[in-house]
Design an enzyme around this catalytic site. Structure first.
Site, PDB file in Angstrom:
ATOM      1  N   HIS A 291       0.811  -1.202   0.000  1.00 22.27           N
ATOM      2  CA  HIS A 291       0.000   0.000   0.000  1.00 22.27           C
ATOM      3  C   HIS A 291       0.851   1.261   0.000  1.00 22.27           C
ATOM      4  CE1 HIS A 291      -2.698  -2.977   2.389  1.00 22.27           C
ATOM      5  NE2 HIS A 291      -2.556  -3.332   1.136  1.00 22.27           N
ATOM      6  N   ALA A 292       1.593   1.455  -1.078  1.00 25.13           N
ATOM      7  CA  ALA A 292       2.319   2.705  -1.286  1.00 25.13           C
ATOM      8  C   ALA A 292       1.323   3.694  -1.868  1.00 25.13           C
ATOM      9  CB  ALA A 292       3.485   2.479  -2.235  1.00 25.13           C
TER      10      ALA A 292
END
Lengths: 592, 348
Positions: free
Chosen positions: A520-521
């Site tokens: 989850h960048a």
């Protein structure tokens, strides 16, 4: 001198053929005469035959068969702007997929809606706790959409993929067993929740004893057979234990391959060119995008002209492709006329503060998947009162779920439970305890800061000679305090689960790029209300280049305590409908 | 720092051909629907897979030759033939040393098999022979990192200076390949064994071998231990084997020369775990001893919700005992099976 092959123009070209591209194709093409092409760096892949025989942990989990080819393209990282940046040379922090369907083929399936307060992050905190509550260097913002506006799109996404879950708030009515803190939903989940694992049940009971509110993980895996709104027929989950990092061989795990791609490809006006890598978004002298240039697997160069270019790859690559699109009109790249591309890069505080060991107990951790456990939201977002606390934010807490396999788990399973991580004693304990150790995890917020950002790396280039994206990121004091609070809550719950032994990590360690945390960048090309505070409007339309759109989590102003796919999907459906119904009547104009 | 041993390039090869050679063409499931499919799968997994329904791909769909269950598209793939123990990378001497190390990491005997009995050294040898660099995709573009303590050296085009106590946060950065690490690390191990005990590693008693490996492990922990002090977090308990003196650790590093002894140990340990617990098709985990040790039944096709709560009795099996999963839907009954290749997607 190589010749560039020029393809016939199309209305829409996307970089990548993952979830958001396939949503656009499925939602735009059937009701219009438009043509769309997606340029995908990975191979074609299909449930059958590609996933028919894939239960090989070494190959998929340890050697990353479904992930982007890091030997060609990676990202550099440094903890702060005065530290050296080095490439992530092997898979660590995050796992972007490549190939048809993108990361939504190998994902875990957690499908959340963000909380209503998540969308009004700054104004909510200022209103409730005063303006000095948010540190000066924290650049958190309100979203340009609120929960009510996004609700129909969340609903559409959940029904597209057949989410399995239990509603907690149906039109304002709080329902027993669901998440009482969620925003109101117009319909229940399309499918009942996944089955609980043994460890999940233990966690749920402990939470209930402590008057917390456990509810089933909303799952992008089907709990039963399901025919979706497009007519695709999919099987229910077999709890086989090979889910995250694997493609699903029965189609129970939602993926573009089984939901949107069949609809889109049936129009004959959608084409995916696999093993092709986009090297440039091209622009005309007036600054508008004209299409994309890409290189095929044989090294041949192509130009695909299009009226609209969509950056729909992994969030970090979307940011990079904007920065790389430098021209006289956009000397710092598309969307970056005000220097905002790369700002508000955020991540996800995913940690395991505590694990327990239950002697002579087997939990069958090798069965199931990442969604076979309850969660609690009692300490997420601003659900709990922060008046007397020294931080903002929170996390979903959940029990370790299933799908454990020996080859990827034995290396770290007994850390802090036995002295030596090898040798006779360790081995004996492993034999007794491999299926008896389980943890409690956080899925925590990541606020935005001036000091956390992305730009182009000055040293390292990819296999095509283009600069890598450089990530400057570390956890800050707010997150260390938040973690300390959350770890204490995890320990309380763990005590109520009555393990024989416990191992606690009370403090948040510094961020490191070599340990997997989550894919989850987020942030880096954020959406907002005007060009002074954001790169795009609420449709992902780039302010300074209105025929370029960005999809995906790069749009998030900051990252709440939840997996992003549900919101990425809802936003993509909203963008798709806008493209379909409004954009092409006045192409190149900013949508309001 | 971890992970010298992970990551890789691709390799052409078939994978599980032999395992699905008995692919049947049974049209048992003419009724579409998920219930019968699941029931069949259940039966299939319980009966060893003889009842699996065959593929009935529709006429307009052609599966490209390279794209079938016998030759999966994704790389890396498992070796075409299970490694047998004929050395492909190690010399006899190297193999004996590696085997001795793995046998201290996961000790065993005939009654309670460990790494030696699992043929872990065969796994490692085959892995090293197969992959020139790494088995997982690895970004190997220079410059690599160079640790320093004290004043930073001037930056150069050849190396990026990084404070030594921060290096662990960046993962693999040395540029040393696993082949090099084994080839140059094993002599380092023997140099250290000789200096401390007068004989090479394989000739030491098990207790002395453990003492040698403890020192290597301590070098590794030292590189990360400095980190926990800096961040202010306190290491839990400092019990267990007493860490050798700092001077001794420095001497170990000197014995190893260009190879970092801590990284070397981490690499061998990770490879040992892979060889013990990966599918036996890769050459280790012989007789499924790794899976039996921890009570893992190997890959299965399905478990029921009830089994998740109470457990399941399954005959442990390797991948070659697991039948391939075939689509069972037929075009005439409704939407074409969504899982199969479709026109419109092709290499550009």
């Amino acid at each position: 001198m190589t010749t560039v092959r020029r393809h016939s123009p199309v209305e829409i070209v996307t970089i990548g053929a993952g979830m958001t591209a396939s949503i656009l194709a499925a939602r735009v093409l059937p009701e219009t005469g438009h043509r769309m092409v997606s340029i995908e760096q990975g191979p074609a892949q299909w449930t059958y035959p590609d996933f028919a025989h894939n239960h090989d942990s070494l190959r998929y989990s340890q050697r990353f068969a479904m992930m982007q080819d890091l030997s060609k393209l990676s990202w550099t990282w440094r903890p702060n702007a005065s530290a050296p940046a080095l490439p992530m040379r092997q898979y660590g922090s995050f796992h972007p997929g490549q190939g048809l369907g993108g990361s939504l083929v190998h994902w875990t399936g957690l499908t959340w809606r963000f909380l209503p307060t998540d969308f009004k992050y700054r104004s909510h905190h200022v209103e409730r706790y005063g303006a000095d509550r948010i540190p000066a260097e924290m650049t958190v913002r309100d979203w340009p959409v609120d929960y009510a506006e996004l609700e129909p799109y969340y609903d559409a996404f959940e029904y597209d993929i057949g989410v399995s879950g239990l509603a907690g708030n149906l039109g304002g009515r709080i329902l027993p067993g669901g998440n009482p803190f969620e925003g109101p939903r117009q319909r229940p989940y399309p499918n009942p929740p996944m089955a609980d694992s043994a460890f999940g049940k233990l966690f749920g009971q402990a939470c209930s004893e402590r008057d917390l509110h456990p509810f089933p993980t909303p799952s992008g895996l089907l709990s039963r057979g399901w025919t979706d709104p497009y007519g695709n027929v999919r099987a229910g989950c077999l709890y086989c234990g090979f889910c995250t990092r694997f493609g699903c061989e029965v189609g129970a795990k939602a993926s573009p391959l089984t939901t949107w791609l069949p609809v889109a490809l049936a129009t004959d006006r959608y084409e995916v060119r696999t093993r092709c890598h986009v090297v440039r978004i091209d622009t005309a002298t007036d600054g508008r995008a004209t299409g994309v240039t890409y290189v095929d697997a044989q090294g041949g160069e192509h130009f695909q002209p299009a009226e609209v270019v969509i950056a729909s790859a992994y969030s970090l690559e979307n940011v990079r492709n904007l920065l790389l699109a430098r021209s006289d009109k956009h000397p710092q790249g598309i969307g970056n006329d005000r220097g905002l591309v790369g700002r508000n890069y955020t991540y996800q505080l995913e940690q395991t503060p505590v694990k327990g060991l239950w002697e002579n107990t087997r939990f069958n951790f090798f069965m199931g998947n990442g969604c076979t456990v309850p969660q609690i939201y009692d300490y997420n977002g601003d659900v709990f009162d922060h008046s007397d606390l020294d931080f903002v934010g929170g996390a979903a807490l959940f029990a370790e779920a299933g799908q454990r396999d020996p080859v990827t788990s034995v290396g770290t399973l007994l850390e802090d439970l036995t002295d030596r991580q090898w040798g006779a004693e360790w081995k004996a304990m492993l034999g007794r305890s491999w299926d008896s150790v389980g943890g409690i995890n956080t899925e925590g917020e990541s606020p935005a800061y001036t000091g956390n950002f992305c730009d182009l790396d000055p040293t390292y280039t990819d296999a095509w000679g283009l600069p890598l994206l450089r990530i400057t990121f570390d956890w800050m004091e707010n997150e260390r305090r938040m973690y300390r609070f959350l770890a204490a809550r995890c320990v309380e719950i763990m005590r109520a689960m009555r393990p024989d032994r416990m191992a606690v990590q009370p403090e948040l360690p510094p961020y490191r790029i070599d340990e997997y945390q989550s894919t989850h960048a987020t942030g880096g090309a954020i959406m907002g209300t005007d060009p002074g505070n954001s790169v795009t409007n609420s449709y992902g339309q780039v302010w300074d280049t209105p025929n370029v759109f960005v999809t995906g989590a790069a749009l998030f102003p900051q990252n709440p305590g939840a997996n992003p796919s549900g919101t990425v999907g809802a936003l993509a459906i909203r963008t798709a409908e806008t493209l379909r119904d409004r954009y092409f009547s006045a192409p190149g104009e900013l949508l309001t | 720092m971890r992970g010298v041993d992970r990551v890789g390039a691709g390799r052409i090869g078939r994978s599980w051909a032999a395992t699905v050679a008995d692919k049947q063409t049974v049209h048992a499931n003419d009724r579409p629907g998920l219930v019968s499919r699941r029931a069949l799968l259940r039966a299939g997994s319980l009966l060893g897979g003889t009842a699996l329904v065959a593929c009935t791909s529709s006429s307009q769909v052609t599966v490209p030759a390279e794209q079938n269950v016998d030759a999966p598209l994704r790389h890396p793939v498992p070796p075409a033939h299970t490694p047998t123990g004929v050395l492909a990378f190690f010399t006899e001497v190297e193999a004996r040393t590696v085997e001795a190390v793995t046998a201290r990491i996961i000790p065993g005997d005939a009654r309670d098999p460990g790494a030696r009995e699992a043929a872990v050294v065969t796994y490692i040898d085959a892995k090293l022979a197969e992959f020139k660099a790494f088995a997982e995709p690895t970004f190997l573009t220079p410059p690599f990192a160079e640790g320093y303590a004290g004043t930073p050296p001037p930056a150069s085009v050849d190396a990026v200076p990084v404070p030594e106590d921060q290096l662990y946060r960046y993962g693999y950065q040395s540029g040393v390949t696993p082949q090099e690490a084994y080839r140059n690390g094993l002599p380092g191990l023997d140099r250290y064994a000789r200096r401390r005990f007068g004989v090479p590693f394989v000739e030491l008693t098990e207790a002395d071998q453990d003492a040698v490996l403890d020192a290597l492990d301590a070098v590794q922990q030292r590189s990360e231990g400095e980190q926990s002090e800096e961040s202010g977090s306190t290491p839990a308990e400092e019990a267990g084997p007493a860490r050798p003196e700092e001077a001794e650790l420095d001497a170990v590093e000197a014995d190893f020369g260009e190879v970092d002894p801590g990284e070397f140990f981490t690499m061998v340990r990770t490879d040992t775990i892979e060889g013990m617990f990966a599918d036996p098709a890769y050459g280790g985990n012989r007789g499924l001893v790794g899976w039996n040790l921890v009570g893992y039944p190997g890959p299965q096709r399905a478990y029921s919700p009830e089994e998740m709560l109470v457990g399941a009795r399954r005959q442990p099996q390797a991948l070659d005992g697991l039948p391939a999963m075939n689509p069972d839907r037929r075009h005439q009954h409704g939407p074409e099976a969504v899982e199969q290749p479709r026109a419109g997607v092709r290499d550009g």
